[in-house]
Scaffold this motif. Sequence first.
Motif, PDB file in Angstrom:
ATOM      1  N   UNK A 100     104.266  39.864 -45.722  1.00 30.23           N
ATOM      2  CA  UNK A 100     103.365  41.003 -45.553  1.00 30.23           C
ATOM      3  C   UNK A 100     103.039  41.968 -46.622  1.00 30.23           C
ATOM      4  N   UNK A 101     104.196  42.522 -47.240  1.00 29.08           N
ATOM      5  CA  UNK A 101     103.551  43.508 -48.559  1.00 29.08           C
ATOM      6  C   UNK A 101     103.811  42.708 -49.735  1.00 29.08           C
ATOM      7  N   UNK A 102     104.406  41.229 -49.614  1.00 27.80           N
ATOM      8  CA  UNK A 102     104.500  40.464 -50.854  1.00 27.80           C
ATOM      9  C   UNK A 102     104.852  39.080 -50.206  1.00 27.80           C
ATOM     10  N   UNK A 103     104.562  38.141 -51.180  1.00 32.88           N
ATOM     11  CA  UNK A 103     104.789  36.755 -50.844  1.00 32.88           C
ATOM     12  C   UNK A 103     105.749  36.234 -51.953  1.00 32.88           C
ATOM     13  N   UNK A 104     106.766  35.564 -51.540  1.00 33.63           N
ATOM     14  CA  UNK A 104     107.488  34.884 -52.466  1.00 33.63           C
ATOM     15  C   UNK A 104     107.796  33.499 -52.294  1.00 33.63           C
ATOM     16  N   UNK A 105     107.790  32.744 -53.305  1.00 29.31           N
ATOM     17  CA  UNK A 105     108.238  31.342 -53.556  1.00 29.31           C
ATOM     18  C   UNK A 105     109.689  31.321 -53.221  1.00 29.31           C
ATOM     19  N   UNK A 106     110.166  30.338 -52.162  1.00 32.28           N
ATOM     20  CA  UNK A 106     111.593  30.311 -51.799  1.00 32.28           C
ATOM     21  C   UNK A 106     111.652  28.578 -51.467  1.00 32.28           C
ATOM     22  N   UNK A 107     113.065  28.490 -51.454  1.00 23.98           N
ATOM     23  CA  UNK A 107     113.548  27.130 -50.799  1.00 23.98           C
ATOM     24  C   UNK A 107     114.590  27.246 -50.107  1.00 23.98           C
ATOM     25  N   UNK A 108     115.004  26.352 -49.165  1.00 26.48           N
ATOM     26  CA  UNK A 108     116.014  26.269 -48.522  1.00 26.48           C
ATOM     27  C   UNK A 108     116.780  24.767 -48.529  1.00 26.48           C
ATOM     28  N   UNK A 109     117.874  24.670 -49.133  1.00 27.97           N
ATOM     29  CA  UNK A 109     118.643  23.467 -49.226  1.00 27.97           C
ATOM     30  C   UNK A 109     119.910  23.457 -48.320  1.00 27.97           C
ATOM     31  N   UNK A 110     120.433  22.345 -47.773  1.00 29.53           N
ATOM     32  CA  UNK A 110     121.310  22.322 -46.829  1.00 29.53           C
ATOM     33  C   UNK A 110     121.058  22.270 -45.389  1.00 29.53           C
ATOM     34  N   UNK A 111     122.121  21.910 -44.517  1.00 33.74           N
ATOM     35  CA  UNK A 111     121.828  21.736 -43.136  1.00 33.74           C
ATOM     36  C   UNK A 111     121.863  22.983 -42.352  1.00 33.74           C
ATOM     37  N   UNK A 112     120.883  22.929 -41.568  1.00 38.85           N
ATOM     38  CA  UNK A 112     121.133  24.143 -40.364  1.00 38.85           C
ATOM     39  C   UNK A 112     122.475  24.237 -39.823  1.00 38.85           C
ATOM     40  N   UNK A 113     122.853  25.489 -39.293  1.00 40.59           N
ATOM     41  CA  UNK A 113     123.908  25.731 -38.748  1.00 40.59           C
ATOM     42  C   UNK A 113     124.992  26.241 -39.503  1.00 40.59           C
ATOM     43  N   UNK A 114     125.034  26.084 -40.883  1.00 39.00           N
ATOM     44  CA  UNK A 114     125.979  26.428 -42.022  1.00 39.00           C
ATOM     45  C   UNK A 114     125.764  27.900 -42.370  1.00 39.00           C
ATOM     46  N   UNK A 115     127.085  28.492 -43.064  1.00 41.94           N
ATOM     47  CA  UNK A 115     126.815  29.772 -43.321  1.00 41.94           C
ATOM     48  C   UNK A 115     125.674  29.931 -44.555  1.00 41.94           C
TER      49      UNK A 115
END
Length: 264
Positions: free
Chosen positions: A9-24
């Motif tokens: 909304x107020x800003x766009x950030x580049x990000x990345x997610x690694x690892x499997x869903x359901x983990x902490x």
Amino acid sequence: MTGGRTDLGRISLKCRVDGNEGKDWLILSNSLGATMAMWDDQIPALAARYQVLRYDTRGHGGSDAPQGPYSFADLTGDVLALMDHFGIDRAAFMGLSMGGMTGLGLAIDHPDRVARVICADGRADAPEGFRSMWDARIDRVQTGGLAAIVDGTVESWLTEEWRAANPTRVAAIAQMVQSNNPEGYIACCLALKELDYLKRLPQAGVPILYVGGDQDRGAAPEVMQAMADATPGGVYRQIAGAAHVANINAPEAYLAAIADFLDL
């Protein structure tokens, strides 16, 4: 793995997610002058235990660089906005230097959102010598761009021995520093110049682990030990043979220092 720019909304950030869903969840935050790539050495071990969200801090890498100055309220607010976007109620958090300071802000002001925090190679205050150093840094960037500070940055981040043994990595790190937005970099320097968490560390509401290189001049061992002493239950672990960016300079020792705290 998923990644790209995330519109908050107020800003766009580049990000990345690694690892499997359901983990902490574990969130990683970069130092001034770095991008999320600074964590590459740690991702295999971290993603085996966590779903890892890392991002380029505003003014850095592929993220927006809105007009400054920035504040740590802005930096912590960006993390909270990312958490809301990804539906993360609470996460562990690890940051280095500016990223670690962002973690301190979260531990103090938003303990309901972070389960535990690692502050690596960071400070909690900005005494006069520290403030004047940022003024000089800003002047150099305004005059010569990020090229004017890249050599000094790399020298402070990494020991002389490591730099001599890893010329290809050094070149890539220098390129990473220069890839950032100069105005965004300056805006972050202005946030660092106003850093003022030390007196509030006794209010930290979650466990905090401090780790840092034994040759770190920016966040010296005695400074980090004093921060740990001021934090309820705070612990400081020193990493041998490392300067300011200990996770790159001594990745195996860094991982060993954080392993118990993160249950790796």
